[in-house]
Design a protein around this motif. Structure first.
Motif, PDB file in Angstrom:
ATOM      1  N   TYR A 141       0.833  -1.199   0.000  1.00 34.49           N
ATOM      2  CA  TYR A 141       0.000   0.000   0.000  1.00 34.49           C
ATOM      3  C   TYR A 141       0.871   1.255   0.000  1.00 34.49           C
ATOM      4  O   TYR A 141       0.578   2.223  -0.688  1.00 34.49           O
ATOM      5  CB  TYR A 141      -0.901   0.013   1.234  1.00 34.49           C
ATOM      6  N   ASP A 144       2.245   2.784  -3.307  1.00 34.92           N
ATOM      7  CA  ASP A 144       1.369   3.666  -4.085  1.00 34.92           C
ATOM      8  C   ASP A 144       1.548   5.123  -3.670  1.00 34.92           C
ATOM      9  O   ASP A 144       1.511   6.030  -4.504  1.00 34.92           O
ATOM     10  CB  ASP A 144      -0.095   3.265  -3.903  1.00 34.92           C
ATOM     11  N   ARG A 147       5.530   6.197  -4.432  1.00 33.31           N
ATOM     12  CA  ARG A 147       6.062   6.142  -5.799  1.00 33.31           C
ATOM     13  C   ARG A 147       6.323   7.537  -6.377  1.00 33.31           C
ATOM     14  O   ARG A 147       7.408   7.784  -6.944  1.00 33.31           O
ATOM     15  CB  ARG A 147       5.102   5.351  -6.696  1.00 33.31           C
ATOM     16  N   ASP A 273      -7.026   9.663  -2.207  1.00 34.74           N
ATOM     17  CA  ASP A 273      -6.133   9.297  -3.315  1.00 34.74           C
ATOM     18  C   ASP A 273      -5.971  10.472  -4.281  1.00 34.74           C
ATOM     19  O   ASP A 273      -4.857  10.780  -4.720  1.00 34.74           O
ATOM     20  CB  ASP A 273      -6.682   8.078  -4.067  1.00 34.74           C
ATOM     21  N   LYS A 277      -2.502  12.753  -5.012  1.00 34.60           N
ATOM     22  CA  LYS A 277      -1.955  12.896  -6.368  1.00 34.60           C
ATOM     23  C   LYS A 277      -1.781  14.369  -6.734  1.00 34.60           C
ATOM     24  O   LYS A 277      -0.796  14.762  -7.360  1.00 34.60           O
ATOM     25  CB  LYS A 277      -2.865  12.194  -7.380  1.00 34.60           C
TER      26      LYS A 277
END
Length: 356
Positions: A141, A144, A147, A273, A277
């Motif tokens: 997890y 993600d 990264r 999420d 981002k």
């Protein structure tokens, strides 16, 4: 949850009063367990007990747990009868315990916030950290979330990662000149000194480790809720059950509430999420503080909802491990064990709209 056994736990001897009791990783990582050994309690016997949430989302004291004898649970209000020779110390400890009973989840992230809010200390700050085993489980997890950070520093280079600590170590100690230069650029964007980057990374790692932990819990619970709902709605095909409007309405209410709760909380994670981002499209100290605030402000409500769902699904799997059960047996279980407390879970999830 295990069946409750009669309480016959002996009190600890006076010479054990200074004992600090260790607790296992499973308790530390759970949503519904608070090992009392982490708190500076005065009543010796309480240090080996735990506060747990039962399927009705009531907080009870689990004095012992064993595969053969089950779970020895007692209401906090009845602890006086269990520790009659420690009446004075128990009165002091009950001030803390009464505050703890009002916390909706005992996961480490909720506890960090709630214990600070109610003014309760812990014996060791490590008590409020996930175990090494759990951190290792969450590495997938965490990849993600980290990264984009790794790409900022190492570009497209593939790096071997086996644990969250590997990610932070790679960033804190870059092994190439290019990576170090990229790290300097990152420090400029974040408006922090290069030597402060390790603190930022630790902060970043912990924020997104919390999100990884809750996401992992959610991913385990939602499929169970879906399986449960399929099982729970099957009695409506029974002619006898279908004729009883009250039962059909009760089943429909349970289905509606569970579906609403899981849909809403899943939507919250999708929002997290998207927000994380966006952070990498506009890296700054302010944008990180905003992301961190958004995630941390949801810890208590996410923990409360997931804890409530987790204990109910655990009881269902315990009572009906192979599924099955006649229509009447299923209906009675749903009415007596699943329905109570659903309004409370839904209220917690609804309250989260105020911090979106």
């Amino acid at each position: 949850m295990a069946d409750t056994a009669p309480i016959e736990a002996p009190e600890a001897a006076p010479e054990q009063e200074a004992e600090i009791v260790a607790f296992d990783d499973a308790s530390r990582d759970a949503l519904h367990i608070l090992p009392l050994g982490m708190l500076p309690l005065q009543t010796p016997g309480l240090r080996r007990a735990s506060l747990i949430k039962n399927a009705r989302l009531e907080t009870v004291v689990e004095v012992f747990k064993d595969r053969q004898t089950g779970s020895g649970q007692i209401s906090p209000d009845h602890l006086g009868s269990l520790f009659p020779s420690h009446a004075k110390s128990l009165r002091v400890d009950m001030v803390q315990i009464n505050k703890l009973t009002r916390i909706n989840s005992f996961d480490v992230y909720t506890l960090r916030k709630e214990l600070r809010r109610v003014g309760i200390a812990v014996n060791d700050a490590k008590s409020l950290q996930l175990s090494d085993n759990k951190r290792s489980e969450l590495t997938g997890y965490m990849k993600d979330f980290t990264r984009p950070l790794l790409q900022q520093v190492y570009g497209g280079e593939q790096r071997q990662i086996s644990d969250v600590s590997d990610i932070l170590a790679m960033l804190a100690n870059p092994d190439r000149d290019e990576a170090l230069n990229n790290l300097r650029l990152l420090s400029d964007k974040l408006k922090v000194k290069l030597n402060e980057i390790p603190d930022f990374l630790e902060d970043y790692g912990d924020v997104f480790l919390s999100l990884a932990y809750f996401r992992s819990c959610l991913d385990g619970i939602v499929p169970e809720v879906q399986r449960f709902l399929k099982w729970a709605m099957e009695p409506k095909s029974s002619e006898l059950i279908a004729r009883d409007r009250n039962i059909v309405k009760m089943l429909g209410d349970v289905q509606s509430k569970l579906t609403s709760i899981t849909t809403s909380i899943t939507g919250r994670f999708e929002a997290f999420d998207q927000r994380s981002k966006h952070f990498w499209n506009d890296i700054s100290a302010e944008s990180f503080r905003s992301v961190r605030h958004q995630i941390e402000s949801h810890h208590v409500t996410i923990g409360g909802v997931l804890c409530g769902l987790a204990v109910k699904m655990a009881l269902w799997k315990s009572r009906f491990p192979q599924g099955g059960g006649g229509p009447n047996k299923r209906v009675e279980f749903i009415r007596s064990e699943i329905q109570p407390g659903l309004d409370h879970i839904q209220a917690i999830e609804t309250s989260a709209s105020g911090v979106r």
